[in-house]
Design a protein around this motif. Structure first.
Motif, short mmCIF file in Angstrom:
data_model
loop_
_atom_site.label_atom_id
_atom_site.label_comp_id
_atom_site.label_asym_id
_atom_site.label_seq_id
_atom_site.Cartn_x
_atom_site.Cartn_y
_atom_site.Cartn_z
N LYS A 143 0.84 -1.19 0.00
CA LYS A 143 0.00 0.00 0.00
C LYS A 143 0.88 1.25 0.00
O LYS A 143 1.94 1.26 0.66
CB LYS A 143 -0.92 0.01 1.23
N PRO A 144 0.48 2.31 -0.70
CA PRO A 144 1.29 3.54 -0.71
C PRO A 144 1.42 4.10 0.71
O PRO A 144 0.42 4.37 1.38
CB PRO A 144 0.50 4.48 -1.62
N ALA A 145 2.65 4.22 1.18
CA ALA A 145 2.92 4.77 2.51
C ALA A 145 4.33 5.36 2.49
O ALA A 145 5.17 4.93 1.70
CB ALA A 145 2.82 3.67 3.58
N THR A 146 4.56 6.31 3.36
CA THR A 146 5.85 7.00 3.38
C THR A 146 6.63 6.57 4.61
O THR A 146 6.37 7.03 5.72
CB THR A 146 5.65 8.53 3.39
N ALA A 147 7.58 5.66 4.43
CA ALA A 147 8.41 5.16 5.52
C ALA A 147 9.72 5.95 5.54
O ALA A 147 10.56 5.79 4.65
CB ALA A 147 8.68 3.67 5.34
N MET A 148 9.87 6.78 6.55
CA MET A 148 11.04 7.66 6.63
C MET A 148 12.04 7.15 7.65
O MET A 148 11.81 7.22 8.85
CB MET A 148 10.61 9.08 7.03
N ASP A 149 13.15 6.60 7.18
CA ASP A 149 14.26 6.29 8.06
C ASP A 149 15.44 7.18 7.70
O ASP A 149 15.32 8.08 6.85
CB ASP A 149 14.63 4.80 7.99
#
Length: 362
Positions: A143-149
């Motif tokens: 699913k489109p999601a913004t995972a910021m590491d």
């Protein structure tokens, strides 16, 4: 120079370029589904929890060992917490292990053994925050999601030449990242971005010549890629100090005790110590009230043990004592044979203390 607004002057094919690169150069990782295979939410979740504040190289063997022992969420939920803590020992940040077990129990009991596939549902689980929820949504459920590491922050700062320092620039960097997440293959795109930051857009000497985003990268064009992301200078960490009491009995067994359930290293095993304080290291007479077994001879050992925690440095003086008896009673003491220490839930700092002492007590 002000950072450009998200979405300004964006080449429309950036995700396509990155996915094409990923299809050729993707890393093979033990938790990553092979091309064409569906990702396992359990493996994705387990790896993401383990990878917090820890390197891929370190996590690999732990992940494989966990999977061999607890191959599914129901297996981990049925495990004893002490066994999970023992298996986690050495990975650090032990609250993660406690939350890992708690999350497994919650998923098994309240969600029928299946992870929720919504951000709201994932955020309701123990130990899952905004980043982890986004990573699971993207990688496990596509699913489109913004995972910021940290890797993604670095790539976005360079791609858009964001000069404002972290952590203040995090919202701008996340907005840039969110504008690029594609509707097609968002899971592969997220992993591609992780791989790009880990293998190409590295902190020092980025390998720009190999980067699929080299042409549109503003930092590369301006010659400032290695300078980004800028970071606000960190204040020096405070130093805490304590005396550790390494006590052995007539058989050479070592006295340990369990730390309180809440707080730093909660529920783990430890060498008895004085309170961890910023004051100078206490003398042995001043620490007499904290010895685990009074009435025997205690001797300070040469040297200090040093360990770095996230928010402070730790300096430990080590004191050794021997009792002629076997398993003499002391408040809360658990006696462990030296060759069984590896089976205990001992944090890295405690293993350092024991190695320091046992090599000097021979």
């Amino acid at each position: 120079m002000k950072a450009d607004r998200p979405g300004t002057d964006q080449p429309g094919d950036l995700p396509r370029l990155l996915l094409n690169w990923y299809d050729r150069h993707r890393r093979v990782l033990p938790w990553r589904a092979a091309p064409g295979e569906k990702a396992d939410p359990y493996r994705v979740w387990l790896s993401e929890i383990m990878l917090q504040q820890t390197t891929v190289a370190t996590v690999g063997p732990y992940f494989q060992a966990f999977l061999a022992r607890w191959p599914g969420i129901a297996d981990l939920a049925a495990a004893e917490l002490d066994d999970v803590l023992r298996a986690w020992a050495g990975l650090g940040y032990y609250a993660r292990a406690r939350n890992l077990h708690k999350c497994a129990v919650t998923v098994a009991d309240r969600h029928g053994g299946h992870f929720p596939d919504s951000e709201e549902g994932l955020l309701s689980l123990p130990g899952i925050g905004t980043y982890t929820a986004a990573a699971i949504l993207a990688i496990a459920f596509d699913k489109p999601a913004t995972a910021m590491d940290g890797n993604v922050e670095r790539v976005m700062a360079r791609l858009h030449a964001v000069r404002d320092p972290l952590p203040g620039s995090k919202p701008v960097l996340k907005a840039h990242a969110a504008a690029l997440v594609p509707e097609t293959r968002p899971g592969d795109y997220t992993q591609a971005l992780f791989d790009l930051g880990a293998s190409i857009c590295v902190p020092r000497k980025p390998r720009c010549i190999l980067c699929p985003w080299a042409d549109p990268c503003r930092a590369r064009r301006q010659g400032i890629a290695e300078e980004l992301p800028a970071k606000t200078a960190k204040a020096a960490k405070p130093v805490r100090r304590a005396l550790a009491f390494v006590l052995t009995d007539g058989r050479g067994h070592v006295a340990l005790r369990r730390r309180p359930e809440k707080g730093l290293l909660g529920g783990m095993m430890e060498v008895p110590t004085t309170p961890w304080e910023t004051a100078p290291l206490p003398s042995l007479p001043a620490a007499a009230g904290h010895v685990p077994l009074p009435g025997i001879g205690w001797q300070a050992l040469p040297g200090l043990v040093r360990h770095t925690f996230t928010h402070f440095e730790f300096e430990i003086g080590v004191v050794a004592g021997r009792t002629a008896g076997t398993e003499e009673k002391g408040p809360g003491l658990i006696w462990v044979a030296p060759d069984a220490l590896a089976d205990e839930a001992l944090p890295t700092v405690m293993m350092k203390i024991l190695r320091h002492a046992l090599t000097r007590m021979a």
